[in-house]
Design a protein around this motif. Structure first.
Motif, mmCIF file in Angstrom:
data_model
loop_
_atom_site.group_PDB
_atom_site.id
_atom_site.type_symbol
_atom_site.label_atom_id
_atom_site.label_comp_id
_atom_site.label_asym_id
_atom_site.label_seq_id
_atom_site.Cartn_x
_atom_site.Cartn_y
_atom_site.Cartn_z
ATOM 1 N N TRP A 1 0.862 -1.173 0.000
ATOM 2 C CA TRP A 1 0.000 0.000 0.000
ATOM 3 C C TRP A 1 0.903 1.230 0.000
ATOM 4 O O TRP A 1 1.695 1.427 0.924
ATOM 5 C CB TRP A 1 -0.869 -0.049 1.245
ATOM 6 C CG TRP A 1 -1.895 1.021 1.408
ATOM 7 C CD1 TRP A 1 -2.503 1.761 0.443
ATOM 8 C CD2 TRP A 1 -2.458 1.444 2.648
ATOM 9 N NE1 TRP A 1 -3.409 2.620 1.000
ATOM 10 C CE2 TRP A 1 -3.403 2.444 2.369
ATOM 11 C CE3 TRP A 1 -2.262 1.081 3.976
ATOM 12 C CZ2 TRP A 1 -4.141 3.081 3.348
ATOM 13 C CZ3 TRP A 1 -2.999 1.701 4.954
ATOM 14 C CH2 TRP A 1 -3.934 2.688 4.638
ATOM 15 N N HIS A 2 0.822 2.032 -1.030
ATOM 16 C CA HIS A 2 1.667 3.219 -1.144
ATOM 17 C C HIS A 2 1.058 4.321 -0.286
ATOM 18 O O HIS A 2 0.390 5.233 -0.780
ATOM 19 C CB HIS A 2 1.782 3.663 -2.606
ATOM 20 C CG HIS A 2 2.978 4.498 -2.877
ATOM 21 N ND1 HIS A 2 3.157 5.755 -2.356
ATOM 22 C CD2 HIS A 2 4.085 4.245 -3.612
ATOM 23 C CE1 HIS A 2 4.299 6.243 -2.764
ATOM 24 N NE2 HIS A 2 4.893 5.354 -3.523
ATOM 25 N N SER A 3 1.296 4.208 1.023
ATOM 26 C CA SER A 3 0.659 5.093 1.993
ATOM 27 C C SER A 3 1.572 5.281 3.199
ATOM 28 O O SER A 3 2.330 4.380 3.560
ATOM 29 C CB SER A 3 -0.654 4.452 2.462
ATOM 30 O OG SER A 3 -1.153 5.088 3.617
ATOM 31 N N PRO A 4 1.453 6.426 3.860
ATOM 32 C CA PRO A 4 2.186 6.612 5.115
ATOM 33 C C PRO A 4 1.639 5.718 6.230
ATOM 34 O O PRO A 4 2.254 5.577 7.270
ATOM 35 C CB PRO A 4 2.003 8.096 5.444
ATOM 36 C CG PRO A 4 0.928 8.594 4.566
ATOM 37 C CD PRO A 4 0.767 7.642 3.427
ATOM 38 N N GLU A 5 0.493 5.082 5.990
ATOM 39 C CA GLU A 5 -0.126 4.203 6.986
ATOM 40 C C GLU A 5 0.403 2.769 6.928
ATOM 41 O O GLU A 5 0.099 1.961 7.806
ATOM 42 C CB GLU A 5 -1.650 4.186 6.801
ATOM 43 C CG GLU A 5 -2.297 5.542 6.997
ATOM 44 C CD GLU A 5 -2.082 6.094 8.411
ATOM 45 O OE1 GLU A 5 -2.269 5.342 9.381
ATOM 46 O OE2 GLU A 5 -1.712 7.273 8.521
ATOM 47 N N LEU A 6 1.165 2.423 5.893
ATOM 48 C CA LEU A 6 1.760 1.093 5.799
ATOM 49 C C LEU A 6 2.660 0.863 7.004
ATOM 50 O O LEU A 6 3.409 1.761 7.408
ATOM 51 C CB LEU A 6 2.586 0.978 4.514
ATOM 52 C CG LEU A 6 3.509 -0.248 4.397
ATOM 53 C CD1 LEU A 6 2.698 -1.522 4.251
ATOM 54 C CD2 LEU A 6 4.459 -0.075 3.238
ATOM 55 N N THR A 7 2.598 -0.329 7.599
ATOM 56 C CA THR A 7 3.510 -0.677 8.691
ATOM 57 C C THR A 7 4.273 -1.943 8.334
ATOM 58 O O THR A 7 3.734 -2.851 7.714
ATOM 59 C CB THR A 7 2.765 -0.885 10.030
ATOM 60 O OG1 THR A 7 1.694 -1.805 9.840
ATOM 61 C CG2 THR A 7 2.235 0.427 10.571
ATOM 62 N N ARG B 1 -3.400 -4.873 -1.845
ATOM 63 C CA ARG B 1 -2.115 -4.316 -1.437
ATOM 64 C C ARG B 1 -1.847 -4.692 0.019
ATOM 65 O O ARG B 1 -2.765 -4.781 0.840
ATOM 66 C CB ARG B 1 -2.094 -2.781 -1.560
ATOM 67 C CG ARG B 1 -2.207 -2.271 -2.978
ATOM 68 C CD ARG B 1 -0.979 -2.645 -3.823
ATOM 69 N NE ARG B 1 -1.065 -2.165 -5.179
ATOM 70 C CZ ARG B 1 -1.532 -2.879 -6.210
ATOM 71 N NH1 ARG B 1 -1.964 -4.103 -6.033
ATOM 72 N NH2 ARG B 1 -1.554 -2.364 -7.425
ATOM 73 N N ILE B 2 -0.577 -4.870 0.344
ATOM 74 C CA ILE B 2 -0.167 -5.192 1.705
ATOM 75 C C ILE B 2 -0.201 -3.911 2.528
ATOM 76 O O ILE B 2 0.469 -2.937 2.191
ATOM 77 C CB ILE B 2 1.241 -5.814 1.723
ATOM 78 C CG1 ILE B 2 1.248 -7.112 0.906
ATOM 79 C CG2 ILE B 2 1.716 -6.042 3.157
ATOM 80 C CD1 ILE B 2 2.641 -7.609 0.554
ATOM 81 N N ALA B 3 -0.960 -3.929 3.623
ATOM 82 C CA ALA B 3 -1.072 -2.774 4.511
ATOM 83 C C ALA B 3 -0.202 -2.949 5.756
ATOM 84 O O ALA B 3 0.181 -1.970 6.391
ATOM 85 C CB ALA B 3 -2.526 -2.557 4.919
ATOM 86 N N HIS B 4 0.090 -4.205 6.104
ATOM 87 C CA HIS B 4 0.947 -4.486 7.263
ATOM 88 C C HIS B 4 1.735 -5.757 6.980
ATOM 89 O O HIS B 4 1.187 -6.749 6.510
ATOM 90 C CB HIS B 4 0.106 -4.675 8.527
ATOM 91 C CG HIS B 4 0.931 -5.101 9.699
ATOM 92 N ND1 HIS B 4 1.752 -4.239 10.381
ATOM 93 C CD2 HIS B 4 1.081 -6.316 10.281
ATOM 94 C CE1 HIS B 4 2.367 -4.902 11.358
ATOM 95 N NE2 HIS B 4 1.988 -6.167 11.303
ATOM 96 N N ASP B 5 3.019 -5.722 7.264
ATOM 97 C CA ASP B 5 3.921 -6.863 7.064
ATOM 98 C C ASP B 5 4.690 -7.073 8.359
ATOM 99 O O ASP B 5 5.341 -6.162 8.856
ATOM 100 C CB ASP B 5 4.879 -6.534 5.912
ATOM 101 C CG ASP B 5 5.838 -7.664 5.561
ATOM 102 O OD1 ASP B 5 6.157 -8.491 6.438
ATOM 103 O OD2 ASP B 5 6.285 -7.695 4.401
ATOM 104 N N HIS B 6 4.575 -8.262 8.911
ATOM 105 C CA HIS B 6 5.344 -8.638 10.100
ATOM 106 C C HIS B 6 6.193 -9.838 9.694
ATOM 107 O O HIS B 6 5.680 -10.925 9.474
ATOM 108 C CB HIS B 6 4.425 -9.000 11.255
ATOM 109 C CG HIS B 6 5.141 -9.140 12.556
ATOM 110 N ND1 HIS B 6 4.536 -8.917 13.757
ATOM 111 C CD2 HIS B 6 6.423 -9.463 12.862
ATOM 112 C CE1 HIS B 6 5.395 -9.104 14.735
ATOM 113 N NE2 HIS B 6 6.545 -9.444 14.206
#
Length: 174
Positions: A77-83, A162-167
């Protein structure tokens, strides 16, 4: 009083769904009406959603293995909210995640290696969200094989999944 609260909750759900027309939950197959058109449509929608998630992950592996880090990052996710959580660190935002990958895999003396995903499990949480778990495995030119586990939270956006969070975790080489 309980009846009024139930009616109010139902009203709020209806309003929410009208305000967010793209919002749709896909119920598990076990909750569908047996043999009806709704079951077929729901199963088809679930299948399409799962294929969309798989396509995203295959595209990422292909881009990585071509050395195309920006193409790989297209899955995020092309966003500042991606973690992005890894190694006790948190990268917040698409740009920070890209810089982390550049530092670890494209810096001086670094290489990207050959990426494989294994043991993928895709759990659709609804029509617009999914969780993917699996293993990642890199093969480097010097024979090293860094590997580990990952959990991804994906959103279905206008331009696809889109991936919004990746751990991601790394296992020690033996």
């Amino acid at each position: 009083m309980k009846r009024n609260l139930t009616a109010f909750a139902f009203f709020l759900i209806l309003v929410f769904c009208q305000v967010h027309p793209g919002f749709s939950q896909l119920p598990p197959a076990s909750q569908n009406q047996a043999g009806g058109q709704q079951t077929e449509n729901s199963e088809q929608s679930r299948g399409e959603a799962e294929e969309g998630v798989k396509h995203l992950l295959v595209s990422q592996v292909e881009a990585w293995n071509k050395g195309d880090l920006e193409g790989f990052m297209g899955g995020y996710w092309h966003s500042p909210e991606l973690t992005f959580f890894s190694g006790g660190n948190i990268a917040k935002g698409w740009q920070a995640a890209l810089q982390r990958y550049q530092r670890n895999y494209q810096g001086t003396g670094k290489e990207m290696g050959h990426l494989e995903f294994q043991d993928l499990t895709i759990d659709l949480l609804g029509g617009r969200a999914a969780v993917v778990t699996g293993k990642w495995h890199l093969t480097m030119s010097d024979g090293r094989t860094p590997h580990g586990l990952f959990t991804l939270v994906l959103k279905r956006l206008q331009n696809g999944w889109r991936i919004a969070h990746d751990h991601t975790s790394s296992a020690e080489e033996k």
